[in-house]
Design a protein around this motif. Structure first.
Motif, PDB file in Angstrom:
ATOM      1  N   ASN A   9       0.816  -1.219   0.000  1.00 34.76           N
ATOM      2  CA  ASN A   9       0.000   0.000   0.000  1.00 34.76           C
ATOM      3  C   ASN A   9       0.853   1.274   0.000  1.00 34.76           C
ATOM      4  O   ASN A   9       0.591   2.227   0.733  1.00 34.76           O
ATOM      5  CB  ASN A   9      -0.941   0.002   1.210  1.00 34.76           C
ATOM      6  CG  ASN A   9      -2.079   0.994   1.040  1.00 34.76           C
ATOM      7  OD1 ASN A   9      -2.543   1.257  -0.072  1.00 34.76           O
ATOM      8  ND2 ASN A   9      -2.539   1.564   2.149  1.00 34.76           N
ATOM      9  N   VAL A  10       1.873   1.281  -0.843  1.00 32.17           N
ATOM     10  CA  VAL A  10       2.840   2.386  -0.857  1.00 32.17           C
ATOM     11  C   VAL A  10       2.359   3.542  -1.730  1.00 32.17           C
ATOM     12  O   VAL A  10       1.854   3.343  -2.840  1.00 32.17           O
ATOM     13  CB  VAL A  10       4.224   1.885  -1.335  1.00 32.17           C
ATOM     14  CG1 VAL A  10       5.120   3.041  -1.783  1.00 32.17           C
ATOM     15  CG2 VAL A  10       4.892   1.106  -0.217  1.00 32.17           C
ATOM     16  N   GLY A  11       2.512   4.727  -1.215  1.00 31.23           N
ATOM     17  CA  GLY A  11       2.242   5.954  -1.970  1.00 31.23           C
ATOM     18  C   GLY A  11       3.389   6.925  -1.795  1.00 31.23           C
ATOM     19  O   GLY A  11       4.109   6.895  -0.790  1.00 31.23           O
ATOM     20  N   GLN A  12       3.596   7.773  -2.794  1.00 33.55           N
ATOM     21  CA  GLN A  12       4.664   8.766  -2.730  1.00 33.55           C
ATOM     22  C   GLN A  12       4.138  10.116  -3.197  1.00 33.55           C
ATOM     23  O   GLN A  12       3.639  10.245  -4.323  1.00 33.55           O
ATOM     24  CB  GLN A  12       5.845   8.347  -3.613  1.00 33.55           C
ATOM     25  CG  GLN A  12       7.053   9.267  -3.561  1.00 33.55           C
ATOM     26  CD  GLN A  12       7.716   9.244  -2.187  1.00 33.55           C
ATOM     27  OE1 GLN A  12       8.051   8.209  -1.653  1.00 33.55           O
ATOM     28  NE2 GLN A  12       7.887  10.418  -1.608  1.00 33.55           N
ATOM     29  N   LEU A  24       3.011   8.293  -6.867  1.00 33.24           N
ATOM     30  CA  LEU A  24       2.567   6.900  -6.829  1.00 33.24           C
ATOM     31  C   LEU A  24       1.451   6.745  -5.807  1.00 33.24           C
ATOM     32  O   LEU A  24       1.414   7.463  -4.803  1.00 33.24           O
ATOM     33  CB  LEU A  24       3.732   5.981  -6.424  1.00 33.24           C
ATOM     34  CG  LEU A  24       4.921   5.859  -7.377  1.00 33.24           C
ATOM     35  CD1 LEU A  24       6.062   5.121  -6.687  1.00 33.24           C
ATOM     36  CD2 LEU A  24       4.528   5.154  -8.664  1.00 33.24           C
ATOM     37  N   ARG A  25       0.555   5.793  -6.059  1.00 35.27           N
ATOM     38  CA  ARG A  25      -0.509   5.509  -5.100  1.00 35.27           C
ATOM     39  C   ARG A  25      -0.810   4.010  -5.098  1.00 35.27           C
ATOM     40  O   ARG A  25      -0.715   3.335  -6.120  1.00 35.27           O
ATOM     41  CB  ARG A  25      -1.778   6.287  -5.447  1.00 35.27           C
ATOM     42  CG  ARG A  25      -2.385   5.910  -6.790  1.00 35.27           C
ATOM     43  CD  ARG A  25      -3.741   6.544  -7.035  1.00 35.27           C
ATOM     44  NE  ARG A  25      -4.262   6.184  -8.356  1.00 35.27           N
ATOM     45  CZ  ARG A  25      -4.928   5.056  -8.612  1.00 35.27           C
ATOM     46  NH1 ARG A  25      -5.148   4.193  -7.637  1.00 35.27           N
ATOM     47  NH2 ARG A  25      -5.368   4.799  -9.830  1.00 35.27           N
ATOM     48  N   ASP A  26      -1.140   3.494  -3.936  1.00 35.20           N
ATOM     49  CA  ASP A  26      -1.678   2.127  -3.788  1.00 35.20           C
ATOM     50  C   ASP A  26      -0.827   1.071  -4.485  1.00 35.20           C
ATOM     51  O   ASP A  26      -1.339   0.215  -5.218  1.00 35.20           O
ATOM     52  CB  ASP A  26      -3.109   2.066  -4.336  1.00 35.20           C
ATOM     53  CG  ASP A  26      -4.030   3.098  -3.708  1.00 35.20           C
ATOM     54  OD1 ASP A  26      -3.836   3.407  -2.525  1.00 35.20           O
ATOM     55  OD2 ASP A  26      -4.929   3.616  -4.403  1.00 35.20           O
ATOM     56  N   ILE A  27       0.483   1.122  -4.265  1.00 37.55           N
ATOM     57  CA  ILE A  27       1.374   0.130  -4.869  1.00 37.55           C
ATOM     58  C   ILE A  27       1.462  -1.084  -3.955  1.00 37.55           C
ATOM     59  O   ILE A  27       1.917  -0.997  -2.814  1.00 37.55           O
ATOM     60  CB  ILE A  27       2.784   0.707  -5.105  1.00 37.55           C
ATOM     61  CG1 ILE A  27       2.721   1.931  -6.023  1.00 37.55           C
ATOM     62  CG2 ILE A  27       3.696  -0.376  -5.682  1.00 37.55           C
ATOM     63  CD1 ILE A  27       2.315   1.645  -7.445  1.00 37.55           C
ATOM     64  N   ARG A  59      11.922   7.813   1.283  1.00 41.54           N
ATOM     65  CA  ARG A  59      10.968   7.133   2.151  1.00 41.54           C
ATOM     66  C   ARG A  59       9.561   7.344   1.614  1.00 41.54           C
ATOM     67  O   ARG A  59       9.236   8.425   1.115  1.00 41.54           O
ATOM     68  CB  ARG A  59      11.051   7.681   3.574  1.00 41.54           C
ATOM     69  CG  ARG A  59      12.382   7.445   4.269  1.00 41.54           C
ATOM     70  CD  ARG A  59      12.670   5.959   4.508  1.00 41.54           C
ATOM     71  NE  ARG A  59      11.597   5.272   5.205  1.00 41.54           N
ATOM     72  CZ  ARG A  59      11.437   5.275   6.531  1.00 41.54           C
ATOM     73  NH1 ARG A  59      12.272   5.945   7.301  1.00 41.54           N
ATOM     74  NH2 ARG A  59      10.439   4.610   7.088  1.00 41.54           N
ATOM     75  N   PRO A  60       8.708   6.335   1.688  1.00 44.82           N
ATOM     76  CA  PRO A  60       7.341   6.490   1.180  1.00 44.82           C
ATOM     77  C   PRO A  60       6.515   7.435   2.043  1.00 44.82           C
ATOM     78  O   PRO A  60       6.719   7.522   3.258  1.00 44.82           O
ATOM     79  CB  PRO A  60       6.789   5.065   1.233  1.00 44.82           C
ATOM     80  CG  PRO A  60       7.555   4.404   2.339  1.00 44.82           C
ATOM     81  CD  PRO A  60       8.928   4.989   2.269  1.00 44.82           C
ATOM     82  N   THR A  61       5.601   8.134   1.417  1.00 46.16           N
ATOM     83  CA  THR A  61       4.669   8.979   2.159  1.00 46.16           C
ATOM     84  C   THR A  61       3.672   8.129   2.928  1.00 46.16           C
ATOM     85  O   THR A  61       3.236   8.489   4.021  1.00 46.16           O
ATOM     86  CB  THR A  61       3.925   9.910   1.186  1.00 46.16           C
ATOM     87  OG1 THR A  61       4.870  10.586   0.361  1.00 46.16           O
ATOM     88  CG2 THR A  61       3.095  10.936   1.935  1.00 46.16           C
ATOM     89  N   SER A  62       3.311   7.002   2.351  1.00 43.35           N
ATOM     90  CA  SER A  62       2.398   6.069   3.012  1.00 43.35           C
ATOM     91  C   SER A  62       2.804   4.641   2.668  1.00 43.35           C
ATOM     92  O   SER A  62       3.509   4.400   1.687  1.00 43.35           O
ATOM     93  CB  SER A  62       0.953   6.324   2.571  1.00 43.35           C
ATOM     94  OG  SER A  62       0.829   6.177   1.158  1.00 43.35           O
ATOM     95  N   PRO A 216       0.215  11.641 -13.311  1.00 41.62           N
ATOM     96  CA  PRO A 216       0.500  11.469 -11.880  1.00 41.62           C
ATOM     97  C   PRO A 216      -0.424  10.451 -11.225  1.00 41.62           C
ATOM     98  O   PRO A 216      -1.353   9.962 -11.854  1.00 41.62           O
ATOM     99  CB  PRO A 216       0.275  12.878 -11.324  1.00 41.62           C
ATOM    100  CG  PRO A 216      -0.712  13.503 -12.266  1.00 41.62           C
ATOM    101  CD  PRO A 216      -0.409  12.934 -13.627  1.00 41.62           C
ATOM    102  N   ALA A 217      -0.135  10.178  -9.953  1.00 41.70           N
ATOM    103  CA  ALA A 217      -0.879   9.169  -9.183  1.00 41.70           C
ATOM    104  C   ALA A 217      -0.867   7.818  -9.888  1.00 41.70           C
ATOM    105  O   ALA A 217      -1.879   7.126 -10.004  1.00 41.70           O
ATOM    106  CB  ALA A 217      -2.310   9.631  -8.929  1.00 41.70           C
ATOM    107  N   ALA A 218       0.318   7.430 -10.375  1.00 45.19           N
ATOM    108  CA  ALA A 218       0.459   6.156 -11.062  1.00 45.19           C
ATOM    109  C   ALA A 218       0.327   4.995 -10.082  1.00 45.19           C
ATOM    110  O   ALA A 218       0.649   5.116  -8.900  1.00 45.19           O
ATOM    111  CB  ALA A 218       1.814   6.095 -11.770  1.00 45.19           C
ATOM    112  N   THR A 219      -0.140   3.875 -10.606  1.00 44.29           N
ATOM    113  CA  THR A 219      -0.241   2.660  -9.805  1.00 44.29           C
ATOM    114  C   THR A 219      -0.002   1.469 -10.721  1.00 44.29           C
ATOM    115  O   THR A 219       0.243   1.637 -11.922  1.00 44.29           O
ATOM    116  CB  THR A 219      -1.610   2.570  -9.116  1.00 44.29           C
ATOM    117  OG1 THR A 219      -1.570   1.528  -8.131  1.00 44.29           O
ATOM    118  CG2 THR A 219      -2.734   2.313 -10.103  1.00 44.29           C
ATOM    119  N   ILE A 220      -0.055   0.269 -10.181  1.00 44.05           N
ATOM    120  CA  ILE A 220       0.143  -0.920 -11.010  1.00 44.05           C
ATOM    121  C   ILE A 220      -1.135  -1.187 -11.799  1.00 44.05           C
ATOM    122  O   ILE A 220      -2.206  -1.362 -11.221  1.00 44.05           O
ATOM    123  CB  ILE A 220       0.515  -2.134 -10.138  1.00 44.05           C
ATOM    124  CG1 ILE A 220       1.886  -1.912  -9.482  1.00 44.05           C
ATOM    125  CG2 ILE A 220       0.530  -3.408 -10.984  1.00 44.05           C
ATOM    126  CD1 ILE A 220       2.274  -2.994  -8.492  1.00 44.05           C
TER     127      ILE A 220
END
Length: 267
Positions: A9-12, A24-27, A59-62, A216-220
């Motif tokens: 659940n990584v976001g940057q 990045l969101r919801d990786i 470091r990831p934001t989330s 932006p807000a890329a994910t898999i």
């Protein structure tokens, strides 16, 4: 599949003058030990950002990243990095560029002879024992990149991270190094995550191809299993229907499902 590297659940998000930029969101991605993963997507989709997170350079934001049961909180010798630019120190020989890292990681517990053996073994692994005492300006671009790979492998990392390692090379040198990398990974059984823009490279080298959506807000967007037996031979694969099916699936994602805005306007 037993998880060795876990991205949960990584976001940057980056702070900019215009406000927050969501890169990045919801990786979510689980990588098995010994697996070769390629990250592919259009420019600006966050491939290198994700690689830097695994490297611990940011470091990831989330979310959280875990390698071998430990949270990734910064750079470490368990993760070796090969950049597109070889980043060799120009005043040091090929041998000394590699030895510097080996000494930093193993110097406190191993003697000089063991450190020397590690350095020479890494050079031999990439076929550059004969160039050990040459300076970077005395060798070709492809050889420089092989030294960069040797430097990363010499510290025996749990994960090898590669950011378009062959992107600046000509086509023939690139193909040669891809074949060499196949052999190196087979010998070392390394876990590898590689950023690439090259569809054929991704299919040739990977066990799975992770396709990212546009930023932006890329994910898999999709993950493709590359069901091709190893060892792989590029000549034999040229006539393999499975190879072409994998290649078509990636191209379909990149150029139909995730066509870059600039490409759509040009069409």
């Amino acid at each position: 599949m037993e998880k060795f590297l876990s991205i949960e659940n990584v976001g940057q998000v980056f702070k900019t003058r215009k406000g927050d930029f969501v890169a990045l969101r919801d990786i979510d991605l689980a990588v098995a030990k010994g697996e070769f993963i390629s990250l592919i997507g259009h420019s600006g989709c966050g491939k290198s950002t994700l690689l830097n997170l695994v490297a611990g350079l940011t470091r990831p934001t989330s979310g959280v990243l875990i390698c071998a049961g430990k949270e990734i909180a910064g750079p470490g010798p368990d993760r070796g990095v090969v950049f597109q630019n070889h980043s060799l120190l120009p005043w040091l020989s090929c041998y000394k560029n590699i030895h510097l890292g080996v000494e930093q990681v193993f110097g406190a517990r191993e003697g000089k002879e063991k450190l020397r053996e590690r350095t020479l073994a890494a050079l031999d692994l990439v076929g550059l024992a004969h160039a050990a005492h040459k300076l970077p300006h005395e060798i070709s671009g492809g050889m420089k990149q092989r030294v960069g790979i040797a430097r990363a492998l010499a510290i025996e990392p749990d994960v090898l991270l590669m950011d378009e390692p062959f992107g600046a090379l000509d086509a023939l040198t690139r193909a040669h190094l891809q074949d060499e990398l196949l052999g190196i990974v087979a010998k070392t059984r390394s876990t590898v995550i590689m950023v690439t823009h090259d569809v054929d490279e991704a299919v040739l080298l990977s066990d799975r191809i992770v396709m990212l959506t546009n930023g932006p807000a890329a994910t898999i967007g999709e993950i493709l299993e590359v069901d091709l037996p190893r060892p792989r031979d590029r000549i034999a694969l040229a006539e393999d229907e499975r190879y072409h099916a994998c290649r078509t699936a990636v191209i379909d994602f990149l150029y139909r499902k995730q066509s870059h805005p600039a490409a759509r306007h040009a069409a």
